[in-house]
Enzyme design. Structure first.
Site, PDB file in Angstrom:
ATOM      1  N   LYS A 190     -11.747  -0.019   5.261  1.00  0.00           N
ATOM      2  CA  LYS A 190     -12.080  -0.762   4.051  1.00  0.00           C
ATOM      3  C   LYS A 190     -13.211  -1.765   4.327  1.00  0.00           C
ATOM      4  O   LYS A 190     -14.298  -1.370   4.647  1.00  0.00           O
ATOM      5  CB  LYS A 190     -10.819  -1.417   3.490  1.00  0.00           C
ATOM      6  CG  LYS A 190      -9.583  -0.480   3.473  1.00  0.00           C
ATOM      7  CD  LYS A 190      -9.732   0.702   2.538  1.00  0.00           C
ATOM      8  CE  LYS A 190      -8.680   1.777   2.720  1.00  0.00           C
ATOM      9  NZ  LYS A 190      -7.304   1.347   2.666  1.00  0.00           N
ATOM     10  N   ASP A 249      -0.546  -7.467   6.799  1.00  0.00           N
ATOM     11  CA  ASP A 249      -1.654  -6.556   6.515  1.00  0.00           C
ATOM     12  C   ASP A 249      -2.760  -7.401   5.881  1.00  0.00           C
ATOM     13  O   ASP A 249      -2.615  -7.904   4.767  1.00  0.00           O
ATOM     14  CB  ASP A 249      -1.175  -5.452   5.564  1.00  0.00           C
ATOM     15  CG  ASP A 249      -2.243  -4.391   5.308  1.00  0.00           C
ATOM     16  OD1 ASP A 249      -3.445  -4.741   5.335  1.00  0.00           O
ATOM     17  OD2 ASP A 249      -1.885  -3.234   5.066  1.00  0.00           O
ATOM     18  N   TYR A 254       0.847  -1.188   0.000  1.00  0.00           N
ATOM     19  CA  TYR A 254       0.000   0.000   0.000  1.00  0.00           C
ATOM     20  C   TYR A 254       0.892   1.250   0.000  1.00  0.00           C
ATOM     21  O   TYR A 254       1.852   1.325   0.778  1.00  0.00           O
ATOM     22  CB  TYR A 254      -0.900  -0.041   1.242  1.00  0.00           C
ATOM     23  CG  TYR A 254      -1.710   1.212   1.427  1.00  0.00           C
ATOM     24  CD1 TYR A 254      -2.760   1.512   0.559  1.00  0.00           C
ATOM     25  CD2 TYR A 254      -1.427   2.116   2.450  1.00  0.00           C
ATOM     26  CE1 TYR A 254      -3.493   2.662   0.722  1.00  0.00           C
ATOM     27  CE2 TYR A 254      -2.163   3.268   2.611  1.00  0.00           C
ATOM     28  CZ  TYR A 254      -3.197   3.539   1.737  1.00  0.00           C
ATOM     29  OH  TYR A 254      -3.919   4.687   1.893  1.00  0.00           O
TER      30      TYR A 254
HETATM   31  C1  LIG Z   1      -6.042   1.817   3.063  1.00  0.00           C
HETATM   32  C2  LIG Z   1      -4.988   0.871   3.433  1.00  0.00           C
HETATM   33  C3  LIG Z   1      -4.120   1.140   4.492  1.00  0.00           C
HETATM   34  C4  LIG Z   1      -4.178   2.445   5.267  1.00  0.00           C
HETATM   35  O1  LIG Z   1      -5.360   2.586   5.990  1.00  0.00           O
HETATM   36  P1  LIG Z   1      -6.102   3.989   6.274  1.00  0.00           P
HETATM   37  O2  LIG Z   1      -7.298   3.568   7.028  1.00  0.00           O
HETATM   38  O3  LIG Z   1      -6.414   4.612   4.941  1.00  0.00           O
HETATM   39  O4  LIG Z   1      -5.167   4.828   7.057  1.00  0.00           O
HETATM   40  C5  LIG Z   1      -3.177   0.178   4.826  1.00  0.00           C
HETATM   41  N1  LIG Z   1      -3.082  -0.986   4.139  1.00  0.00           N
HETATM   42  C6  LIG Z   1      -3.902  -1.269   3.106  1.00  0.00           C
HETATM   43  C7  LIG Z   1      -3.766  -2.574   2.399  1.00  0.00           C
HETATM   44  C8  LIG Z   1      -4.879  -0.357   2.716  1.00  0.00           C
HETATM   45  O5  LIG Z   1      -5.678  -0.642   1.687  1.00  0.00           O
END
Ligand SMILES: *Cc1c(COP(=O)(O)O)cnc(C)c1O
Length: 378
Positions: A196, A171, A99
């Site tokens: 998300k 992640d 990301y």
């Molecule tokens: C969006 C995202 C992040 C960061 O998260 P935020 O809530 O936007 O700060 C980290 N890892 C992945 C895979 C993401 O899609």
């Protein structure tokens, strides 16, 4: 353990609520009075703990098979806090395809603080093994990765990290605990952008860290209360409410994603489709082994930058917008949006070009999403 579909709906219970309310109350209180000298209700100040947040954290910990979960004001807040575990001189290894915000944090904040980072395809176990040195403290994996959908075998990497006594951080934003539970596969920390799929409605920012060791939980709880990037009670309520339909949404999203990925594969203006649910994906077998689903993220390379621009300007149902994982389908142009801050040579090596688009499939009818793409290209 109950089925994950049931766990999403029921989550944890608010043991402090004696009213019978089915929905978790929003405890909009910054502080809590003490019943007596040196006594506490278990809640002292909302930066440390809050009853609404506690219910959400227990729910997320349960879903990820963790011992403890911490809710942050965003995914990046969670990652910034996590990075504070490391000290100047420490070395990290991260997935090359990550990301964009995570790359920015590692390159411009962690490095400034004396932490070195090497990026490589963490799916390549052989080169991963050889990149570990005496100062390596953790391996940071995104699987499937963003935006190229590279897959890393979590159990295989965890064998290495356990052997070397270093941390494995995964992640898990893309697949969610409905489809992949990294702690069960040997990871030490799970990171989420709750913004998300967990929240799922494109209306709230949130982040999570989930761990399954008491020692790590204590270290991170100390950083959590000290740094203060905690999630507010109302946002906790929204994310918990989102989680109730997580399993249902993931099923629908995945069904549509597969239909769209197959449809895209048959278009002459599409050169490559990156979707982990297609048997043609190079890591299809690993995905089937370690995950129970493929999620709703598709990247595809089109024949020209012109085609990419035509699609982005011609969408009517699918929004041209950053982010992913919500009920609304979103299309992203990684080169100008999420990955604009990733060094150009890294982008080119990965395939993040002006011909690459990333689609987050929502819960609309798949036929309408396909029709939208078809009309845009006409
Ligand atoms: C969006 C995202 C992040 C960061 O998260 P935020 O809530 O936007 O700060 C980290 N890892 C992945 C895979 C993401 O899609």
């Amino acid at each position: 353990m109950k089925n994950i579909d049931t766990l999403c709906v029921h989550g944890a219970r608010d043991v402090h609520n004696t009213t019978g309310a089915i929905a978790t109350p929003i405890y909009q209180s910054a502080t809590f009075f003490h019943p007596g000298l040196e006594q506490s209700t278990g809640f002292d100040y909302s930066r440390l703990q809050n009853p609404t947040r506690q219910v959400l954290e227990k729910t997320v910990a349960t879903l990820e098979s963790g011992l403890d979960a911490m809710a942050f004001s965003s995914g990046m807040a969670a990652m910034s806090t996590l990075i504070e575990l490391f000290s100047p001189g420490d070395h990290l290894i991260a997935s090359g395809d990550l990301y964009g915000g995570s790359v920015r944090l590692l390159n411009y904040v962690a490095k400034k603080n004396g932490i070195t980072v090497d990026y490589l395809h963490t799916g390549d176990i052989h080169s991963l093994k050889h990149s570990i040195c005496s100062s390596t403290k953790a391996i940071f994996v995104e699987t499937p990765s963003n935006p190229m959908m590279q897959v890393t075998d979590i159990a295989a990497v965890s064998k290495i990290t356990k052997d070397r006594g270093i941390l494995l951080i995964v992640d898990n934003t893309f697949l969610t605990p409905c489809f992949q539970r990294p702690l069960e596969l040997g990871a030490d920390v799970v990171l989420h952008s709750g913004t998300k799929y967990l929240g799922g409605h494109n209306d709230t920012l949130a982040g999570f860290l989930v761990i399954n060791s008491q020692e790590l939980s204590e270290k991170l709880r100390f950083l959590y209360k000290t740094i203060g990037a905690c999630l507010a009670p109302f946002d906790c309520f929204l994310i918990e409410r989102g989680i109730k339909t997580l399993a249902l949404r993931m099923q629908r999203i995945q069904e549509s994603a597969l239909k769209i990925a197959e449809w895209l594969s048959r278009r002459e203006w599409v050169s490559t489709v990156h979707y982990v649910g297609l048997p043609s994906h190079p890591d299809y077998e690993i995905s089937c082994r370690q995950a129970s689903g493929f999620g709703g993220m598709i990247s595809f390379t089109v024949d020209s930058a012109e085609t990419a621009r035509r699609i982005l300007s011609g969408m009517r149902t699918i929004f041209y917008a950053e982010s992913l994982g919500g009920v609304e389908s979103l299309i992203t142009y990684p080169i100008l949006q999420t990955h604009a801050d990733v060094p150009e040579e890294t982008r080119t090596a990965l395939g993040i070009t002006d011909r690459l688009l990333r689609l987050s499939v929502g819960i609309e009818a798949a036929e309408d999403l396909i029709a939208d793409l078809e009309e845009a290209i006409r």
